[in-house]
Scaffold this motif. Sequence first.
Motif, PDB file in Angstrom:
ATOM      1  N   SER A  35       8.449  -2.903  13.873  1.00  0.00           N
ATOM      2  CA  SER A  35       8.724  -2.473  12.506  1.00  0.00           C
ATOM      3  C   SER A  35       8.665  -0.952  12.384  1.00  0.00           C
ATOM      4  O   SER A  35       9.542  -0.328  11.775  1.00  0.00           O
ATOM      5  N   LEU A  36       7.640  -0.341  12.974  1.00  0.00           N
ATOM      6  CA  LEU A  36       7.495   1.110  12.886  1.00  0.00           C
ATOM      7  C   LEU A  36       8.612   1.831  13.629  1.00  0.00           C
ATOM      8  O   LEU A  36       9.159   2.822  13.137  1.00  0.00           O
ATOM      9  N   THR A  37       8.972   1.333  14.793  1.00  0.00           N
ATOM     10  CA  THR A  37      10.056   1.927  15.571  1.00  0.00           C
ATOM     11  C   THR A  37      11.378   1.831  14.807  1.00  0.00           C
ATOM     12  O   THR A  37      12.127   2.801  14.725  1.00  0.00           O
ATOM     13  N   ALA A  38      11.640   0.675  14.211  1.00  0.00           N
ATOM     14  CA  ALA A  38      12.866   0.486  13.435  1.00  0.00           C
ATOM     15  C   ALA A  38      12.903   1.413  12.214  1.00  0.00           C
ATOM     16  O   ALA A  38      13.981   1.820  11.774  1.00  0.00           O
ATOM     17  N   ALA A  39      11.726   1.769  11.686  1.00  0.00           N
ATOM     18  CA  ALA A  39      11.643   2.659  10.519  1.00  0.00           C
ATOM     19  C   ALA A  39      11.675   4.139  10.915  1.00  0.00           C
ATOM     20  O   ALA A  39      11.570   5.004  10.047  1.00  0.00           O
ATOM     21  N   GLY A  40      11.794   4.424  12.215  1.00  0.00           N
ATOM     22  CA  GLY A  40      11.930   5.803  12.656  1.00  0.00           C
ATOM     23  C   GLY A  40      10.641   6.492  13.057  1.00  0.00           C
ATOM     24  O   GLY A  40      10.574   7.717  13.076  1.00  0.00           O
ATOM     25  N   PHE A  41       9.625   5.724  13.412  1.00  0.00           N
ATOM     26  CA  PHE A  41       8.369   6.312  13.873  1.00  0.00           C
ATOM     27  C   PHE A  41       8.297   6.223  15.386  1.00  0.00           C
ATOM     28  O   PHE A  41       8.729   5.243  15.987  1.00  0.00           O
ATOM     29  N   LYS A  42       7.756   7.282  15.994  1.00  0.00           N
ATOM     30  CA  LYS A  42       7.695   7.322  17.453  1.00  0.00           C
ATOM     31  C   LYS A  42       6.281   7.146  17.998  1.00  0.00           C
ATOM     32  O   LYS A  42       6.108   6.845  19.176  1.00  0.00           O
ATOM     33  N   VAL A  56      -2.001   1.886   8.951  1.00  0.00           N
ATOM     34  CA  VAL A  56      -1.629   2.609  10.160  1.00  0.00           C
ATOM     35  C   VAL A  56      -1.922   4.085   9.920  1.00  0.00           C
ATOM     36  O   VAL A  56      -1.393   4.681   8.974  1.00  0.00           O
ATOM     37  N   ASP A  57      -2.775   4.661  10.758  1.00  0.00           N
ATOM     38  CA  ASP A  57      -3.135   6.066  10.622  1.00  0.00           C
ATOM     39  C   ASP A  57      -2.228   6.952  11.471  1.00  0.00           C
ATOM     40  O   ASP A  57      -1.914   6.614  12.620  1.00  0.00           O
ATOM     41  N   ASP A  58      -1.840   8.071  10.903  1.00  0.00           N
ATOM     42  CA  ASP A  58      -1.130   9.133  11.628  1.00  0.00           C
ATOM     43  C   ASP A  58       0.139   8.662  12.327  1.00  0.00           C
ATOM     44  O   ASP A  58       0.353   8.948  13.508  1.00  0.00           O
ATOM     45  N   ALA A  59       0.978   7.961  11.588  1.00  0.00           N
ATOM     46  CA  ALA A  59       2.277   7.565  12.137  1.00  0.00           C
ATOM     47  C   ALA A  59       3.189   8.784  12.133  1.00  0.00           C
ATOM     48  O   ALA A  59       3.374   9.428  11.102  1.00  0.00           O
ATOM     49  N   ARG A  60       3.734   9.129  13.299  1.00  0.00           N
ATOM     50  CA  ARG A  60       4.567  10.327  13.433  1.00  0.00           C
ATOM     51  C   ARG A  60       6.034   9.918  13.491  1.00  0.00           C
ATOM     52  O   ARG A  60       6.453   9.135  14.342  1.00  0.00           O
ATOM     53  N   SER A  61       6.803  10.503  12.555  1.00  0.00           N
ATOM     54  CA  SER A  61       8.235  10.200  12.503  1.00  0.00           C
ATOM     55  C   SER A  61       8.979  10.963  13.598  1.00  0.00           C
ATOM     56  O   SER A  61       8.443  11.893  14.200  1.00  0.00           O
ATOM     57  N   ILE A  62      10.215  10.594  13.806  1.00  0.00           N
ATOM     58  CA  ILE A  62      11.053  11.267  14.797  1.00  0.00           C
ATOM     59  C   ILE A  62      11.201  12.749  14.444  1.00  0.00           C
ATOM     60  O   ILE A  62      11.281  13.595  15.319  1.00  0.00           O
ATOM     61  N   GLU A  63      11.181  13.067  13.137  1.00  0.00           N
ATOM     62  CA  GLU A  63      11.290  14.454  12.683  1.00  0.00           C
ATOM     63  C   GLU A  63       9.990  15.228  12.864  1.00  0.00           C
ATOM     64  O   GLU A  63       9.937  16.425  12.607  1.00  0.00           O
ATOM     65  N   GLY A  64       8.908  14.553  13.242  1.00  0.00           N
ATOM     66  CA  GLY A  64       7.637  15.219  13.486  1.00  0.00           C
ATOM     67  C   GLY A  64       6.656  15.191  12.326  1.00  0.00           C
ATOM     68  O   GLY A  64       5.550  15.702  12.440  1.00  0.00           O
ATOM     69  N   LYS A  65       7.029  14.603  11.198  1.00  0.00           N
ATOM     70  CA  LYS A  65       6.114  14.498  10.061  1.00  0.00           C
ATOM     71  C   LYS A  65       5.138  13.356  10.297  1.00  0.00           C
ATOM     72  O   LYS A  65       5.477  12.358  10.938  1.00  0.00           O
ATOM     73  N   THR A  66       3.920  13.497   9.772  1.00  0.00           N
ATOM     74  CA  THR A  66       2.873  12.499   9.969  1.00  0.00           C
ATOM     75  C   THR A  66       2.537  11.816   8.646  1.00  0.00           C
ATOM     76  O   THR A  66       2.405  12.481   7.616  1.00  0.00           O
ATOM     77  N   TYR A  67       2.369  10.500   8.694  1.00  0.00           N
ATOM     78  CA  TYR A  67       2.090   9.705   7.505  1.00  0.00           C
ATOM     79  C   TYR A  67       0.987   8.691   7.788  1.00  0.00           C
ATOM     80  O   TYR A  67       0.839   8.238   8.923  1.00  0.00           O
ATOM     81  N   LEU A  71       1.277  -1.580   5.568  1.00  0.00           N
ATOM     82  CA  LEU A  71       2.322  -2.553   5.895  1.00  0.00           C
ATOM     83  C   LEU A  71       2.001  -3.905   5.277  1.00  0.00           C
ATOM     84  O   LEU A  71       0.839  -4.296   5.157  1.00  0.00           O
ATOM     85  N   SER A  72       3.042  -4.628   4.957  1.00  0.00           N
ATOM     86  CA  SER A  72       2.910  -5.980   4.430  1.00  0.00           C
ATOM     87  C   SER A  72       2.299  -6.902   5.484  1.00  0.00           C
ATOM     88  O   SER A  72       2.702  -6.848   6.649  1.00  0.00           O
ATOM     89  N   PRO A  73       1.362  -7.763   5.094  1.00  0.00           N
ATOM     90  CA  PRO A  73       0.778  -8.687   6.067  1.00  0.00           C
ATOM     91  C   PRO A  73       1.740  -9.799   6.485  1.00  0.00           C
ATOM     92  O   PRO A  73       1.558 -10.406   7.527  1.00  0.00           O
ATOM     93  N   SER A  74       2.793 -10.032   5.694  1.00  0.00           N
ATOM     94  CA  SER A  74       3.699 -11.138   6.022  1.00  0.00           C
ATOM     95  C   SER A  74       4.864 -10.723   6.912  1.00  0.00           C
ATOM     96  O   SER A  74       5.186 -11.417   7.867  1.00  0.00           O
ATOM     97  N   ASP A  75       5.504  -9.577   6.614  1.00  0.00           N
ATOM     98  CA  ASP A  75       6.670  -9.187   7.418  1.00  0.00           C
ATOM     99  C   ASP A  75       6.515  -7.817   8.079  1.00  0.00           C
ATOM    100  O   ASP A  75       7.442  -7.332   8.716  1.00  0.00           O
ATOM    101  N   PHE A  76       5.367  -7.173   7.924  1.00  0.00           N
ATOM    102  CA  PHE A  76       5.038  -5.892   8.551  1.00  0.00           C
ATOM    103  C   PHE A  76       5.935  -4.745   8.085  1.00  0.00           C
ATOM    104  O   PHE A  76       6.011  -3.708   8.731  1.00  0.00           O
ATOM    105  N   GLY A  77       6.603  -4.933   6.940  1.00  0.00           N
ATOM    106  CA  GLY A  77       7.409  -3.860   6.362  1.00  0.00           C
ATOM    107  C   GLY A  77       6.514  -2.820   5.697  1.00  0.00           C
ATOM    108  O   GLY A  77       5.406  -3.121   5.244  1.00  0.00           O
ATOM    109  N   ILE A  78       6.998  -1.589   5.617  1.00  0.00           N
ATOM    110  CA  ILE A  78       6.227  -0.507   4.997  1.00  0.00           C
ATOM    111  C   ILE A  78       6.211  -0.698   3.493  1.00  0.00           C
ATOM    112  O   ILE A  78       7.275  -0.798   2.866  1.00  0.00           O
ATOM    113  N   ILE A  79       5.019  -0.752   2.913  1.00  0.00           N
ATOM    114  CA  ILE A  79       4.897  -0.891   1.477  1.00  0.00           C
ATOM    115  C   ILE A  79       4.329   0.371   0.820  1.00  0.00           C
ATOM    116  O   ILE A  79       4.402   0.534  -0.387  1.00  0.00           O
TER     117      ILE A  79
END
Length: 84
Positions: A35-42, A56-67, A71-79
Amino acid sequence: MHRTLIAFAATALIASPALADRGPSQDEAAKIAASLTAAGFKSWNKIEFSGSVWKVDDARSIEGKTYDLQLSPSDFGIIRKDGD
């Protein structure tokens, strides 16, 4: 004897953790990573199930930004996505 049982019960209640946060199982970790990879996190750091969401702590996007993500417990989508 009665005091011993009361003391033991009190100690057991104090020592027992409340519903503690937990890390993902191997299957959950794979789904979260997909899910994270599909959303553009590396990359990301700690993942734990807390309350009713995956955090999820310190998820780093492909652009280098950190968030920090939730995530949803059912489908792991970012909420929720909070910039660090």
